[in-house]
Enzyme design. Structure first.
Site, PDB file in Angstrom:
ATOM      1  N   LYS A   1     -33.197  22.704 -52.654  1.00 31.56           N
ATOM      2  CA  LYS A   1     -32.209  23.236 -53.600  1.00 31.56           C
ATOM      3  C   LYS A   1     -31.383  22.056 -54.078  1.00 31.56           C
ATOM      4  O   LYS A   1     -30.895  21.258 -53.259  1.00 31.56           O
ATOM      5  CB  LYS A   1     -31.310  24.277 -52.926  1.00 31.56           C
ATOM      6  CG  LYS A   1     -30.233  24.792 -53.886  1.00 31.56           C
ATOM      7  CD  LYS A   1     -29.553  26.049 -53.382  1.00 31.56           C
ATOM      8  CE  LYS A   1     -28.414  25.768 -52.443  1.00 31.56           C
ATOM      9  NZ  LYS A   1     -27.608  26.977 -52.175  1.00 31.56           N
TER      10      LYS A   1
ATOM     11  N   GLN B   1     -17.838  34.918 -52.509  1.00 30.17           N
ATOM     12  CA  GLN B   1     -18.827  35.187 -51.449  1.00 30.17           C
ATOM     13  C   GLN B   1     -18.459  36.425 -50.626  1.00 30.17           C
ATOM     14  O   GLN B   1     -19.338  37.116 -50.101  1.00 30.17           O
ATOM     15  CB  GLN B   1     -18.937  33.992 -50.489  1.00 30.17           C
ATOM     16  CG  GLN B   1     -19.311  32.664 -51.130  1.00 30.17           C
ATOM     17  CD  GLN B   1     -20.722  32.641 -51.652  1.00 30.17           C
ATOM     18  OE1 GLN B   1     -21.595  33.373 -51.176  1.00 30.17           O
ATOM     19  NE2 GLN B   1     -20.960  31.809 -52.650  1.00 30.17           N
TER      20      GLN B   1
ATOM     21  N   ASN C   1      -6.170  38.036 -46.605  1.00 27.54           N
ATOM     22  CA  ASN C   1      -6.534  36.874 -47.418  1.00 27.54           C
ATOM     23  C   ASN C   1      -5.314  36.013 -47.670  1.00 27.54           C
ATOM     24  O   ASN C   1      -4.196  36.512 -47.805  1.00 27.54           O
ATOM     25  CB  ASN C   1      -7.162  37.320 -48.747  1.00 27.54           C
ATOM     26  CG  ASN C   1      -7.862  36.159 -49.440  1.00 27.54           C
ATOM     27  OD1 ASN C   1      -8.577  35.400 -48.784  1.00 27.54           O
ATOM     28  ND2 ASN C   1      -7.651  36.003 -50.726  1.00 27.54           N
TER      29      ASN C   1
ATOM     30  N   SER D   1     -12.299  28.864 -48.061  1.00 20.94           N
ATOM     31  CA  SER D   1     -12.473  27.420 -48.250  1.00 20.94           C
ATOM     32  C   SER D   1     -11.377  26.665 -47.512  1.00 20.94           C
ATOM     33  O   SER D   1     -10.989  25.569 -47.916  1.00 20.94           O
ATOM     34  CB  SER D   1     -12.462  27.097 -49.745  1.00 20.94           C
ATOM     35  OG  SER D   1     -11.362  27.735 -50.362  1.00 20.94           O
TER      36      SER D   1
ATOM     37  N   MET E   1     -18.316  31.847 -41.832  1.00 22.42           N
ATOM     38  CA  MET E   1     -19.271  31.514 -42.887  1.00 22.42           C
ATOM     39  C   MET E   1     -18.745  30.503 -43.903  1.00 22.42           C
ATOM     40  O   MET E   1     -19.486  30.012 -44.738  1.00 22.42           O
ATOM     41  CB  MET E   1     -19.683  32.794 -43.634  1.00 22.42           C
ATOM     42  CG  MET E   1     -20.267  33.865 -42.747  1.00 22.42           C
ATOM     43  SD  MET E   1     -21.705  33.331 -41.799  1.00 22.42           S
ATOM     44  CE  MET E   1     -22.849  32.928 -43.096  1.00 22.42           C
ATOM     45  N   GLY E   2     -17.451  30.199 -43.857  1.00 26.00           N
ATOM     46  CA  GLY E   2     -16.880  29.354 -44.915  1.00 26.00           C
ATOM     47  C   GLY E   2     -17.002  27.865 -44.656  1.00 26.00           C
ATOM     48  O   GLY E   2     -17.037  27.068 -45.592  1.00 26.00           O
ATOM     49  N   THR E   3     -17.067  27.470 -43.377  1.00 29.47           N
ATOM     50  CA  THR E   3     -17.019  26.040 -43.050  1.00 29.47           C
ATOM     51  C   THR E   3     -18.411  25.412 -43.173  1.00 29.47           C
ATOM     52  O   THR E   3     -19.290  25.659 -42.347  1.00 29.47           O
ATOM     53  CB  THR E   3     -16.436  25.845 -41.634  1.00 29.47           C
ATOM     54  OG1 THR E   3     -15.111  26.360 -41.651  1.00 29.47           O
ATOM     55  CG2 THR E   3     -16.399  24.381 -41.244  1.00 29.47           C
TER      56      THR E   3
ATOM     57  N   LYS F   1     -13.383  21.165 -42.993  1.00 28.60           N
ATOM     58  CA  LYS F   1     -13.015  22.572 -43.191  1.00 28.60           C
ATOM     59  C   LYS F   1     -12.891  23.272 -41.833  1.00 28.60           C
ATOM     60  O   LYS F   1     -13.581  22.894 -40.877  1.00 28.60           O
ATOM     61  CB  LYS F   1     -14.078  23.302 -44.024  1.00 28.60           C
ATOM     62  CG  LYS F   1     -14.021  23.020 -45.518  1.00 28.60           C
ATOM     63  CD  LYS F   1     -15.001  23.927 -46.238  1.00 28.60           C
ATOM     64  CE  LYS F   1     -15.079  23.660 -47.704  1.00 28.60           C
ATOM     65  NZ  LYS F   1     -16.156  24.412 -48.356  1.00 28.60           N
TER      66      LYS F   1
HETATM   67  P1  NAD Z   1     -13.838  31.319 -53.696  1.00 29.68           P
HETATM   68  O1  NAD Z   1     -13.135  30.172 -54.347  1.00 29.68           O
HETATM   69  O2  NAD Z   1     -14.317  32.438 -54.553  1.00 29.68           O
HETATM   70  O3  NAD Z   1     -12.875  31.953 -52.571  1.00 29.68           O
HETATM   71  C1  NAD Z   1     -12.162  31.114 -51.679  1.00 29.68           C
HETATM   72  C2  NAD Z   1     -11.521  31.958 -50.593  1.00 29.68           C
HETATM   73  O4  NAD Z   1     -10.806  31.090 -49.706  1.00 29.68           O
HETATM   74  C3  NAD Z   1     -10.488  32.950 -51.132  1.00 29.68           C
HETATM   75  O5  NAD Z   1     -10.495  34.102 -50.317  1.00 29.68           O
HETATM   76  C4  NAD Z   1      -9.165  32.179 -50.979  1.00 29.68           C
HETATM   77  O6  NAD Z   1      -8.043  33.019 -50.928  1.00 29.68           O
HETATM   78  C5  NAD Z   1      -9.428  31.505 -49.650  1.00 29.68           C
HETATM   79  N1  NAD Z   1      -8.574  30.327 -49.425  1.00 29.68           N
HETATM   80  C6  NAD Z   1      -8.299  29.324 -50.303  1.00 29.68           C
HETATM   81  N2  NAD Z   1      -7.469  28.435 -49.739  1.00 29.68           N
HETATM   82  C7  NAD Z   1      -7.211  28.895 -48.471  1.00 29.68           C
HETATM   83  C8  NAD Z   1      -6.427  28.410 -47.384  1.00 29.68           C
HETATM   84  N3  NAD Z   1      -5.736  27.268 -47.487  1.00 29.68           N
HETATM   85  N4  NAD Z   1      -6.415  29.126 -46.240  1.00 29.68           N
HETATM   86  C9  NAD Z   1      -7.131  30.277 -46.111  1.00 29.68           C
HETATM   87  N5  NAD Z   1      -7.891  30.783 -47.116  1.00 29.68           N
HETATM   88  C10 NAD Z   1      -7.926  30.088 -48.267  1.00 29.68           C
HETATM   89  O7  NAD Z   1     -15.016  30.669 -52.859  1.00 29.68           O
HETATM   90  P2  NAD Z   1     -16.358  31.345 -52.351  1.00 29.68           P
HETATM   91  O8  NAD Z   1     -17.439  31.085 -53.340  1.00 29.68           O
HETATM   92  O9  NAD Z   1     -16.087  32.724 -51.898  1.00 29.68           O
HETATM   93  O10 NAD Z   1     -16.700  30.409 -51.088  1.00 29.68           O
HETATM   94  C11 NAD Z   1     -15.917  30.480 -49.917  1.00 29.68           C
HETATM   95  C12 NAD Z   1     -16.351  29.398 -48.949  1.00 29.68           C
HETATM   96  O11 NAD Z   1     -17.689  29.636 -48.527  1.00 29.68           O
HETATM   97  C13 NAD Z   1     -16.353  27.975 -49.517  1.00 29.68           C
HETATM   98  O12 NAD Z   1     -15.758  27.130 -48.553  1.00 29.68           O
HETATM   99  C14 NAD Z   1     -17.818  27.640 -49.688  1.00 29.68           C
HETATM  100  O13 NAD Z   1     -18.076  26.261 -49.587  1.00 29.68           O
HETATM  101  C15 NAD Z   1     -18.408  28.414 -48.524  1.00 29.68           C
HETATM  102  N6  NAD Z   1     -19.844  28.722 -48.624  1.00 29.68           N
HETATM  103  C16 NAD Z   1     -20.572  28.664 -47.481  1.00 29.68           C
HETATM  104  C17 NAD Z   1     -21.927  28.949 -47.512  1.00 29.68           C
HETATM  105  C18 NAD Z   1     -22.747  28.911 -46.244  1.00 29.68           C
HETATM  106  O14 NAD Z   1     -23.973  28.991 -46.308  1.00 29.68           O
HETATM  107  N7  NAD Z   1     -22.123  28.864 -45.093  1.00 29.68           N
HETATM  108  C19 NAD Z   1     -22.548  29.306 -48.725  1.00 29.68           C
HETATM  109  C20 NAD Z   1     -21.763  29.412 -49.871  1.00 29.68           C
HETATM  110  C21 NAD Z   1     -20.391  29.120 -49.805  1.00 29.68           C
END
Ligand code: NAD
Length: 322
Positions: free
Chosen positions: A67, A139, A160, A200, A220-222, A227
């Site tokens: 990818k 996500q 959130n 994020s 799932m976010g890190t 992060k």
């Molecule tokens: P998004 O920008 O749509 O949403 C971001 C989320 O993080 C929101 O809920 C926001 O309120 C929250 N946020 C922002 N700053 C914050 C803080 N300081 N403390 C707590 N929460 C905070 O992004 P998304 O597309 O939903 O992606 C979210 C995360 O998932 C990203 O970090 C992205 O890199 C990660 N991700 C991981 C995978 C994986 O396979 N693990 C795949 C895709 C995305």
């Protein structure tokens, strides 16, 4: 070779097909039939973009490819296209010839949601009733929809960092016929049987003291160095599972607990071993299980390969002589 454009993916790919593809490839990774290549991610010095490649080879599924893509922070404002952009390239493992080019944007959300859903299927308590969501961005809605299919949940609770985004979660809960309640983190940790965090953030929101015994948590976010979504002490208290151990301890949620000496790399288990039956998974109703979903290239290849098959069956794959 076939081209499956981004615009076709929504009508082709189902959550079930994504789930099956991701569950199979996690199993293949644990039985060493499939491996991920080292990830490349570069700040290219243009448009503040982060660009990179995630690839791998699955000998069991005969899927080879990568990818390519990343994050262009100015896209939406300047070009009216979404900031995350990715494309999946599949190759014939017998010849190296390109086999398919597939739009990867929606597939990324579906394969990421499938990963936490696989973890819930294999690790959450069977009697789980309350699901707690931390994060309400792009996500998070995919995550919640996929998770709700794994247990007979009766309620969704959510927190959130930006509370104005919580209606995104409420909408998914309502569509599923479930009540939604916005709560503080301590109540979320206390009441939820399953927790998904998908933010994020670079600092923990969920603390170990918040979380009740018997909970399953999918972090799932890190997916990058630095992060962090949950307190390191929570990983020390939990039995930790992941998609790929090398990523978990370097760019995943476990990076912090490992660097602080609270967790060893050998304490982190592959979810695929549970799927294959070589790890017993949850051992009691009081154990806390934690899935560190870092996101691997093989997930992308697995869902892309499934979508090419569906596109060919339905006659919407564009065939090109290459
Ligand atoms: P998004 O920008 O749509 O949403 C971001 C989320 O993080 C929101 O809920 C926001 O309120 C929250 N946020 C922002 N700053 C914050 C803080 N300081 N403390 C707590 N929460 C905070 O992004 P998304 O597309 O939903 O992606 C979210 C995360 O998932 C990203 O970090 C992205 O890199 C990660 N991700 C991981 C995978 C994986 O396979 N693990 C795949 C895709 C995305």
């Amino acid at each position: 070779m076939f081209i499956v454009p981004e615009r076709e993916i929504a009508d082709l790919m189902t959550r079930k097909a994504a789930f099956d593809a991701v569950e199979s490839v996690f199993a293949a990774m644990a039985s060493q039939d499939a491996y991920n290549f080292p990830v490349i991610r570069e700040a290219i010095g243009h448009e503040d973009a982060l660009y990179g490649f995630k690839g791998g080879f699955d000998k069991a599924g005969m899927t080879l490819g990568l990818k390519a893509g990343g994050y262009w922070p100015n896209n939406l404002e300047k070009q009216n296209v979404i900031n995350h952009q990715s494309t999946i390239f599949l190759f014939d493992p017998d010849t190296g010839k390109v086999a398919a080019i597939v739009g990867g944007n929606l597939l990324t959300a579906l394969r990421t949601a499938a990963a936490s859903s696989v973890s819930i299927k294999h690790l959450a308590r069977q009697d789980a009733k309350v699901i707690g969501m931390i994060g309400a961005g792009h996500q998070a809605t995919f995550q919640l929809r996929a998770a709700l299919e794994q247990r007979s949940f009766s309620k969704v609770i959510g927190w959130n960092y930006h509370p104005d985004m919580l209606p995104n979660l409420e909408k998914v809960a309502t569509e599923a016929g479930l009540p939604f309640e916005a709560v503080e983190l301590d109540q979320l940790g206390h009441d939820a049987d399953v927790i998904i965090s998908i933010t994020s953030a670079f600092a923990p929101s969920l603390m170990s003291d918040h979380v009740s015994e018997g909970t399953h948590i999918a972090c799932m976010g890190t997916d990058t160095k630095g992060k962090q979504e949950v307190e390191s002490a929570l990983l020390a208290r939990a039995t930790v599972f992941t998609d790929e151990v090398a990523q978990s301890v370097s760019i995943g949620e476990a990076q912090h607990a490992v660097s602080e000496g609270l967790l060893k790399e050998s304490d982190v288990n592959q979810i695929g071993a549970v799927i294959n039956g070589t790890h017993p998974g949850r051992s009691s109703d009081t154990e806390i299980t934690l899935f560190d979903g870092t996101g691997v290239g093989l997930q992308d290849l697995a869902v892309a390969s499934a979508v090419v098959e569906l596109a060919v069956q339905k006659g919407v794959a564009i065939e090109v002589d290459f």
